[in-house]
Design a protein around this motif. Structure first.
Motif, PDB file in Angstrom:
ATOM      1  N   UNK A   1      44.195  49.943  55.643  1.00  0.00           N
ATOM      2  CA  UNK A   1      45.139  49.973  54.543  1.00  0.00           C
ATOM      3  C   UNK A   1      45.227  51.415  54.041  1.00  0.00           C
ATOM      4  N   UNK A   2      46.414  51.804  53.673  1.00  0.00           N
ATOM      5  CA  UNK A   2      46.661  53.159  53.196  1.00  0.00           C
ATOM      6  C   UNK A   2      45.894  53.430  51.896  1.00  0.00           C
ATOM      7  N   UNK A   3      45.357  54.637  51.742  1.00  0.00           N
ATOM      8  CA  UNK A   3      44.653  54.968  50.496  1.00  0.00           C
ATOM      9  C   UNK A   3      45.548  54.840  49.262  1.00  0.00           C
ATOM     10  N   UNK A   4      46.829  55.142  49.397  1.00  0.00           N
ATOM     11  CA  UNK A   4      47.737  55.020  48.247  1.00  0.00           C
ATOM     12  C   UNK A   4      47.907  53.555  47.851  1.00  0.00           C
ATOM     13  N   UNK A   5      47.974  52.682  48.828  1.00  0.00           N
ATOM     14  CA  UNK A   5      48.118  51.249  48.533  1.00  0.00           C
ATOM     15  C   UNK A   5      46.841  50.719  47.891  1.00  0.00           C
ATOM     16  N   UNK A   6      45.687  51.132  48.420  1.00  0.00           N
ATOM     17  CA  UNK A   6      44.416  50.684  47.840  1.00  0.00           C
ATOM     18  C   UNK A   6      44.297  51.123  46.384  1.00  0.00           C
ATOM     19  N   UNK A   7      44.628  52.378  46.120  1.00  0.00           N
ATOM     20  CA  UNK A   7      44.500  52.893  44.757  1.00  0.00           C
ATOM     21  C   UNK A   7      45.471  52.189  43.810  1.00  0.00           C
ATOM     22  N   UNK A   8      46.701  51.975  44.271  1.00  0.00           N
ATOM     23  CA  UNK A   8      47.699  51.305  43.432  1.00  0.00           C
ATOM     24  C   UNK A   8      47.272  49.877  43.119  1.00  0.00           C
ATOM     25  N   UNK A   9      46.811  49.164  44.140  1.00  0.00           N
ATOM     26  CA  UNK A   9      46.353  47.796  43.907  1.00  0.00           C
ATOM     27  C   UNK A   9      45.127  47.770  42.988  1.00  0.00           C
ATOM     28  N   UNK A  10      44.260  48.775  43.121  1.00  0.00           N
ATOM     29  CA  UNK A  10      43.100  48.865  42.230  1.00  0.00           C
ATOM     30  C   UNK A  10      43.512  49.088  40.781  1.00  0.00           C
ATOM     31  N   UNK A  11      44.495  49.956  40.574  1.00  0.00           N
ATOM     32  CA  UNK A  11      44.981  50.191  39.207  1.00  0.00           C
ATOM     33  C   UNK A  11      45.604  48.935  38.617  1.00  0.00           C
ATOM     34  N   UNK A  12      46.411  48.241  39.410  1.00  0.00           N
ATOM     35  CA  UNK A  12      47.042  47.006  38.931  1.00  0.00           C
ATOM     36  C   UNK A  12      45.970  45.959  38.633  1.00  0.00           C
ATOM     37  N   UNK A  13      44.980  45.855  39.507  1.00  0.00           N
ATOM     38  CA  UNK A  13      43.895  44.899  39.288  1.00  0.00           C
ATOM     39  C   UNK A  13      43.118  45.188  38.010  1.00  0.00           C
ATOM     40  N   UNK A  14      42.826  46.467  37.765  1.00  0.00           N
ATOM     41  CA  UNK A  14      42.117  46.825  36.526  1.00  0.00           C
ATOM     42  C   UNK A  14      42.958  46.495  35.301  1.00  0.00           C
ATOM     43  N   UNK A  15      44.252  46.775  35.374  1.00  0.00           N
ATOM     44  CA  UNK A  15      45.132  46.457  34.251  1.00  0.00           C
ATOM     45  C   UNK A  15      45.113  44.952  33.973  1.00  0.00           C
ATOM     46  N   UNK A  16      45.253  44.155  35.017  1.00  0.00           N
ATOM     47  CA  UNK A  16      45.262  42.704  34.830  1.00  0.00           C
ATOM     48  C   UNK A  16      43.925  42.195  34.292  1.00  0.00           C
ATOM     49  N   UNK A  17      42.825  42.762  34.759  1.00  0.00           N
ATOM     50  CA  UNK A  17      41.506  42.339  34.282  1.00  0.00           C
ATOM     51  C   UNK A  17      41.342  42.642  32.789  1.00  0.00           C
ATOM     52  N   UNK A  18      41.755  43.822  32.364  1.00  0.00           N
ATOM     53  CA  UNK A  18      41.637  44.192  30.951  1.00  0.00           C
ATOM     54  C   UNK A  18      42.597  43.355  30.109  1.00  0.00           C
ATOM     55  N   UNK A  19      43.815  43.128  30.621  1.00  0.00           N
ATOM     56  CA  UNK A  19      44.782  42.316  29.873  1.00  0.00           C
ATOM     57  C   UNK A  19      44.267  40.880  29.705  1.00  0.00           C
ATOM     58  N   UNK A  20      43.681  40.335  30.756  1.00  0.00           N
ATOM     59  CA  UNK A  20      43.120  38.978  30.642  1.00  0.00           C
ATOM     60  C   UNK A  20      41.917  38.945  29.700  1.00  0.00           C
ATOM     61  N   UNK A  21      41.143  40.006  29.651  1.00  0.00           N
ATOM     62  CA  UNK A  21      40.010  40.059  28.725  1.00  0.00           C
ATOM     63  C   UNK A  21      40.487  40.133  27.275  1.00  0.00           C
ATOM     64  N   UNK A  22      41.652  40.769  27.060  1.00  0.00           N
ATOM     65  CA  UNK A  22      42.193  40.872  25.700  1.00  0.00           C
ATOM     66  C   UNK A  22      43.035  39.657  25.310  1.00  0.00           C
ATOM     67  N   UNK A  23      43.302  38.773  26.236  1.00  0.00           N
ATOM     68  CA  UNK A  23      44.200  37.637  25.972  1.00  0.00           C
ATOM     69  C   UNK A  23      43.746  36.764  24.790  1.00  0.00           C
ATOM     70  N   UNK A  24      42.481  36.389  24.697  1.00  0.00           N
ATOM     71  CA  UNK A  24      42.089  35.512  23.570  1.00  0.00           C
ATOM     72  C   UNK A  24      42.041  36.215  22.211  1.00  0.00           C
ATOM     73  N   UNK A  25      42.108  37.525  22.184  1.00  0.00           N
ATOM     74  CA  UNK A  25      42.041  38.264  20.928  1.00  0.00           C
ATOM     75  C   UNK A  25      43.359  38.075  20.176  1.00  0.00           C
ATOM     76  N   UNK A  26      43.247  37.823  18.856  1.00  0.00           N
ATOM     77  CA  UNK A  26      44.430  37.608  18.011  1.00  0.00           C
ATOM     78  C   UNK A  26      45.041  38.945  17.592  1.00  0.00           C
TER      79      UNK A  26
END
Length: 117
Positions: free
Chosen positions: A1-26
């Motif tokens: 897999x291309x390094x650019x694709x890996x990095x982009x998917x990693x950034x998107x994954x981190x964003x989704x993980x943090x967004x899901x962690x903040x989901x229950x916060x009011x």
């Protein structure tokens, strides 16, 4: 897999993980998303350093190839890139016979009237 694709998917994954962690916060959804972007960028700076360096190396290599190709094309268009087999001398050291008379520097008979008697 291309390094650019890996990095982009990693950034998107981190964003989704943090967004899901903040989901229950009011709090407002836009504030959650802004915090997710900020926190995921900070985490990516440390966690994805290897993938980012691989991507940077890949981009630098591609840029160097493009620069070399551009210089080669510019040289060819400027006429600097001439083929080496344009004039082949004979074994006597004189230019090869091209079928045209050689210019010896002596005046020729061309233009003189011929004697027809």
């Amino acid at each position: 897999m291309s390094p650019a694709v890996k990095y982009t998917l990693g950034r998107i994954g981190l964003f989704l993980a943090v967004a899901l962690a903040l989901w229950p916060v009011e709090m407002n959804i836009f504030l959650k998303l802004m915090l997710a972007v900020a926190f995921s960028a900070a985490l990516a700076f440390f966690l994805l350093r290897g993938w980012r360096d691989e991507m940077a190396q890949q981009l630098a290599t591609a840029a160097e190839k493009r620069r070399a190709e551009r210089e080669r094309l510019r040289a060819a268009l400027a006429g600097d890139d001439q083929p080496t087999d344009t004039v082949k001398p004979t074994q006597t050291g004189r230019p090869a016979d091209t079928g045209k008379p050689a210019d010896t520097g002596e005046p020729t008979d061309a233009g003189k009237p011929t004697d027809r008697s």
